[in-house]
Motif scaffolding. Structure first.
Motif, PDB file in Angstrom:
ATOM      1  N   PRO A 151      -6.178   6.493   6.564  1.00  0.00           N
ATOM      2  CA  PRO A 151      -5.074   6.409   5.650  1.00  0.00           C
ATOM      3  C   PRO A 151      -4.380   5.131   5.951  1.00  0.00           C
ATOM      4  CG  PRO A 151      -4.493   8.219   7.116  1.00  0.00           C
ATOM      5  CD  PRO A 151      -6.098   7.698   7.455  1.00  0.00           C
ATOM      6  N   ASP A 152      -3.774   4.380   4.855  1.00  0.00           N
ATOM      7  CA  ASP A 152      -2.719   3.314   4.903  1.00  0.00           C
ATOM      8  C   ASP A 152      -1.554   3.889   4.195  1.00  0.00           C
ATOM      9  OD1 ASP A 152      -1.194   1.075   4.788  1.00  0.00           O
ATOM     10  OD2 ASP A 152      -2.738  -0.222   3.804  1.00  0.00           O
ATOM     11  N   ILE A 153      -0.419   4.121   4.944  1.00  0.00           N
ATOM     12  CA  ILE A 153       0.820   4.678   4.451  1.00  0.00           C
ATOM     13  C   ILE A 153       2.132   3.745   4.543  1.00  0.00           C
ATOM     14  CG2 ILE A 153       2.546   6.372   4.403  1.00  0.00           C
ATOM     15  CD1 ILE A 153       0.119   8.286   5.357  1.00  0.00           C
ATOM     16  N   CYS A 158      12.867   1.593  -1.076  1.00  0.00           N
ATOM     17  CA  CYS A 158      14.176   1.896  -1.785  1.00  0.00           C
ATOM     18  C   CYS A 158      14.400   3.490  -1.340  1.00  0.00           C
ATOM     19  CB  CYS A 158      14.148   2.155  -3.387  1.00  0.00           C
ATOM     20  SG  CYS A 158      14.464   0.366  -3.939  1.00  0.00           S
ATOM     21  N   ARG A 159      15.614   3.916  -1.392  1.00  0.00           N
ATOM     22  CA  ARG A 159      15.929   5.550  -1.313  1.00  0.00           C
ATOM     23  C   ARG A 159      16.109   5.951  -2.604  1.00  0.00           C
ATOM     24  NH1 ARG A 159      15.958   8.425   4.036  1.00  0.00           N
ATOM     25  NH2 ARG A 159      16.043   6.679   5.497  1.00  0.00           N
ATOM     26  N   ARG A 252      12.272   8.125   1.070  1.00  0.00           N
ATOM     27  CA  ARG A 252      11.574   6.919   0.643  1.00  0.00           C
ATOM     28  C   ARG A 252      10.071   7.280  -0.007  1.00  0.00           C
ATOM     29  NH1 ARG A 252      11.792   3.693   6.043  1.00  0.00           N
ATOM     30  NH2 ARG A 252      10.432   1.973   4.784  1.00  0.00           N
ATOM     31  N   PHE A 253       9.912   6.303  -1.095  1.00  0.00           N
ATOM     32  CA  PHE A 253       8.411   6.908  -1.540  1.00  0.00           C
ATOM     33  C   PHE A 253       7.316   6.283  -0.536  1.00  0.00           C
ATOM     34  CE2 PHE A 253       4.684   6.185  -4.083  1.00  0.00           C
ATOM     35  CZ  PHE A 253       4.732   7.208  -5.066  1.00  0.00           C
ATOM     36  N   PRO A 254       6.464   7.171  -0.289  1.00  0.00           N
ATOM     37  CA  PRO A 254       5.248   6.658   0.674  1.00  0.00           C
ATOM     38  C   PRO A 254       4.124   6.353  -0.135  1.00  0.00           C
ATOM     39  CG  PRO A 254       5.294   9.123   0.476  1.00  0.00           C
ATOM     40  CD  PRO A 254       6.293   8.606  -0.494  1.00  0.00           C
ATOM     41  N   ARG A 255       3.626   5.066  -0.099  1.00  0.00           N
ATOM     42  CA  ARG A 255       2.459   4.570  -0.902  1.00  0.00           C
ATOM     43  C   ARG A 255       1.368   5.087  -0.172  1.00  0.00           C
ATOM     44  NH1 ARG A 255      -0.619  -0.540  -0.288  1.00  0.00           N
ATOM     45  NH2 ARG A 255      -0.742   0.838   1.676  1.00  0.00           N
ATOM     46  N   ALA A 282      -4.630  11.786  -1.329  1.00  0.00           N
ATOM     47  CA  ALA A 282      -5.547  10.897  -1.453  1.00  0.00           C
ATOM     48  C   ALA A 282      -5.195   9.365  -1.740  1.00  0.00           C
ATOM     49  CB  ALA A 282      -6.696  11.058  -2.755  1.00  0.00           C
ATOM     50  N   HIS A 283      -4.031   9.625  -2.855  1.00  0.00           N
ATOM     51  CA  HIS A 283      -3.301   8.199  -3.192  1.00  0.00           C
ATOM     52  C   HIS A 283      -2.029   8.572  -3.859  1.00  0.00           C
ATOM     53  CE1 HIS A 283      -4.714  10.158  -6.951  1.00  0.00           C
ATOM     54  NE2 HIS A 283      -5.906  10.197  -6.539  1.00  0.00           N
TER      55      HIS A 283
END
Length: 790
Positions: A151-153, A158-159, A252-255, A282-283
């Protein structure tokens, strides 16, 4: 099959019910850590297209979901006291809890076993033929097999806090408020008869500066209520995250991206069990495009479909699933990344008028283009086009259609371009001894008559040794001046286009063959010595080695640029561009990949800029004050340790301070180690950043191939001009053709071609009318018409 779904969110529930619905003999279990019918969060959003996918997959659950939806078409944007509305967007909102309730009920109806209040950290407790790891963005199962999934996180900048309110919004509403610490934005939409989602978001540094990190949960909510009071009409903001305390409600949003989606787990009997990632495990896709739940449900649909299409091979089914979904997900994630970055950098666009700010927001993902918007809301687009044209000094006659953004004029210094289209510099390798001949007269003359506002020469070299190939043109001898003046005079006499000269020095990429004999390959004989910022070999083991330019070399080359500039002015060129990109001589100073000098021209970015700025200052001094100079740069080397987009903004600021009028924003070609990420308009975000952070006009280049691209870029303020290359090679009259294709006829053609103009416009009008008529026909009627039987 025995199927276990670890995670009772939309992905696990929907896959479970789809598999059970297709074959009641499947033993399907969904395991969820929360209590029955419990959930956190507020509402989720779907597009009309997603609803169609759900109906095709399982009509009963789709009908229940549809009955619970709140539908709206409008997006409302509130910025600096002005409200802008656009319609036709087709969104549906539903409470997350209600959605899960519907899916849970459908699972129970079909016989799916639901297990609640069970935290699963190890899939080994289940004996199954297929395990679905849909346990969220922080997936424990993904972490267990991290070596497989890779995985790449990426935790975004942004908060945000996910709240609700009893204020019922009648549109998907964006609200932007400036504070002493920076900008905050709200994303709000109604999802049931009594409640709306209200997400508040701000960059991390603004969140900290405002003191939200130190506030209690209640204090943070009160802060947001005060900030957005005028949109709430006295209604409080509500939280249903009772398990969170203090500032932990702000996340914070994890991509999330995974290289692999399937892990094959060995079993005691010698076989293997696949553990498949699905949904947020997965995404992830940022909430600003509302696609997280959509992706999860469509994962479930595709996996169920793939298994059905490969009944004899689970391996083949999973291979098909990952191949199909990885492409679809990447497309959505790319759009989500663009949208995320827009909201992370709202301040970049706050100098815009509200009209353009709203347009920029609507098209932020690059999935919605100018013509997409027109199809959704023609009234809004027409009004915006009129506003944009008026900003450019144009007034529309009532009987005429609005002026598309690409056909608005643009002025720099004393030069006014009739529209926003540039014919890119394109190497033609057809000069003899540096002389631009009949070929160049034909090539550039045809494109000047083809409707573009500015026609740029290919890189024209300041000395014989500065040429890329023996076929490259120059501006260093009297015969070069005479040849170019002939071409400039033709362009001025036969068209209303302007013509610009791009000046450069090939540096370490010189003395090579013309493209069709082996691009970047050294000449078989008669090579000349190469010089660059530092010794380098562009093609490892193939190219010549360049030597490091001495201070005497630098003075000589600077003088050559000055001489070429004076000749360009004498030839009456309208525009000058200094080539500092693509690994050529001046570019080799800018990039840390190619500049290893230890003198005042190497080291820090400030030092690496020193010589290119020195050359720029010298040519600006002798170039006419009423004519512009642009600078082409590589905004991204696409190599670790190379020039980055952050560097590009700093480089642009430095050239602006030196007197540059515009930055022509390209990327790459500095190192053969590069790994660019291609795609439609893939370099435009670099032009956007430079224009709106450095505050200098830009030219966007790269995979811009139709009027819709140009209109979208110009209208959104991502660039001021668009340079189009390969489409102009295929069609010298690309600009005129695109005007006719989009139905804009108020464009002047060369008088000799007027008959072709009217015929082309009639033909394209018929094609558009036929397309509209075909769209009204049923599939059967279209088939009959195609067969000639109707």
């Amino acid at each position: 099959m025995r199927i276990v779904c670890i995670g009772g969110g939309p992905a696990g529930l929907y896959f479970g019910l789809l598999m059970k619905g297709r074959n009641p003999q499947h033993e399907v279990t969904v395991v969820e850590r929360n209590r029955p019918y419990d959930t956190f969060g507020w509402g989720v959003v779907f597009s009309d297209q997603t609803l169609g996918n759900l109906r095709a997959a399982d009509a009963p659950s789709a009908d229940s979901i549809l009955d619970a939806f709140n539908h709206w078409d409008d997006i409302e944007i509130n910025f600096r006291g002005k409200q802008v509305r656009s319609s036709g967007h087709g969104f549906c909102g539903i409470g997350r809890k209600r959605l899960l309730n519907i899916l849970q009920a459908r699972c129970e109806e079909l016989g799916v076993k639901l297990v609640f209040e069970t935290q699963v950290t190890d899939d080994d407790v289940y004996d199954a033929d297929l395990i679905i790891a849909c346990d969220g963005a922080n997936s424990a199962i993904r972490q267990k097999y991290v070596a497989t999934y890779q995985p790449d996180i990426d935790m975004r900048n942004c908060r945000f806090v996910w709240l609700g309110t009893k204020k019922l919004f009648d549109a998907f509403t964006f609200a932007f408020e400036e504070t002493e610490w920076g900008w905050f934005q709200a994303h709000a939409y109604r999802f049931d008869d009594s409640t709306s989602t209200f997400i508040v978001e701000t960059p991390e540094h603004v969140w900290r500066a405002a003191g939200l990190e130190e506030m209690s949960k209640e204090e943070g909510i009160a802060f947001c209520e005060r900030l957005f009071a005028k949109y709430l009409d006295g209604n409080p903001l509500l939280s249903n995250a009772s398990h969170l305390r203090g500032s932990s409600q702000w996340i914070r949003f994890p991509r999330v991206v995974n290289k692999e989606w399937v892990h094959w787990k060995p079993r005691a009997d010698g076989g293997t069990t696949p553990v498949v990632l699905m949904g947020d495990a997965a995404h992830t896709a940022h909430f600003s495009i509302g696609s997280g739940t959509k992706l999860a449900l469509e994962d479930a649909i595709e996996l169920a479909r793939s298994i059905g299409a490969h009944p004899d091979s689970l391996s083949d089914a999973l291979k098909h699933y990952t191949e199909v979904r990885s492409v679809d997900v990447l497309r959505i994630q790319n759009a989500a990344r663009n949208s995320t970055e827009w909201f992370e950098n709202v301040e970049r666009y706050t100098s815009f008028d509200p009209e353009q700010f709203a347009y920029s927001l609507l098209t932020r993902s690059q999935r919605i283009s100018h013509e997409n918007l027109r199809a959704r809301d023609a009234r809004y687009v027409s009004q915006f086009e009129d506003w944009l044209a008026s900003e450019a000094g144009m007034t529309r006659e009532e009987s005429k259609r609005p002026v598309p953004p690409m056909f608005t004029p643009f002025t720099l210094r004393g030069v006014t371009l009739k529209n926003r289209v540039v014919v890119s510099p394109m190497a033609q390798y057809s000069a003899i001894d540096g002389i631009a001949g009949d070929y160049h007269l034909m090539h550039l003359g045809a494109r000047a008559m083809g409707g573009a506002a500015l026609v740029m020469t290919e890189m024209t070299c300041v000395s014989a040794e500065a040429r890329i190939t023996p076929g490259c043109p120059g501006m260093y001898a009297p015969e070069h001046l005479h040849a170019w003046r002939r071409i400039v005079d033709f362009v001025h006499a036969q068209s209303d286009a302007k013509i610009g000269l791009q000046l450069g020095h090939a540096g370490a990429k010189a003395s090579t063959r013309v493209a069709w004999e082996g691009i970047d390959q050294p000449l078989p004989d008669h090579n000349w010595p190469l010089v660059s910022a530092s010794p380098q070999q562009y093609l490892r083991g193939v190219s010549q080695w360049s030597r490091e330019a001495t201070h005497d070399d630098l003075r000589t080359i600077e003088a050559q640029f000055v001489r070429a500039t004076e000749m360009a002015a004498e030839a009456s060129f309208d525009w000058l561009e200094l080539h500092c990109a693509h690994g050529y001589f001046l570019s080799s100073f800018l990039s840390p990949l190619t500049n290893h000098r230890r003198d005042e021209y190497g080291g820090s970015l400030e030092n690496r800029l020193r010589y290119p700025l020195q050359v720029f200052a010298a040519i600006r001094k002798v170039w006419p004050a009423d004519k512009p100079v642009s600078v082409r740069i590589s905004a991204h080397d696409w190599v670790d340790g190379g020039t980055t987009p952050d560097d590009a903004v700093a480089i642009a600021r430095a050239f602006k301070a030196a007197g540059a009028d515009m930055i022509d924003v390209s990327s790459g070609q500095v190192s053969k180690e590069e790994k660019p990420v291609y795609g439609r308009m893939f370099q435009t975000p670099f032009a956007d950043r430079i224009r709106n952070e450095a505050g200098i006009a830009t030219i966007a280049v790269g995979a811009i191939s139709e009027a819709d691209h140009v209109n979208s870029i110009i209208a959104a303020g991502r660039a001021d001009l668009c340079a189009v290359a390969r489409p102009h090679l295929a069609n010298p009259s690309w600009t005129l053709n695109e005007a006719a294709r989009i139905g804009y006829f108020d464009v002047a053609w060369p008088k000799q071609y007027s008959a072709a103009k009217s015929q082309l416009e009639r033909n394209l009008e018929r094609e558009r009318a036929q397309a509209v008529e075909n769209a009204r026909l049923s599939p059967q009627e279209r088939a009959e018409r195609a067969e000639g039987t109707s």
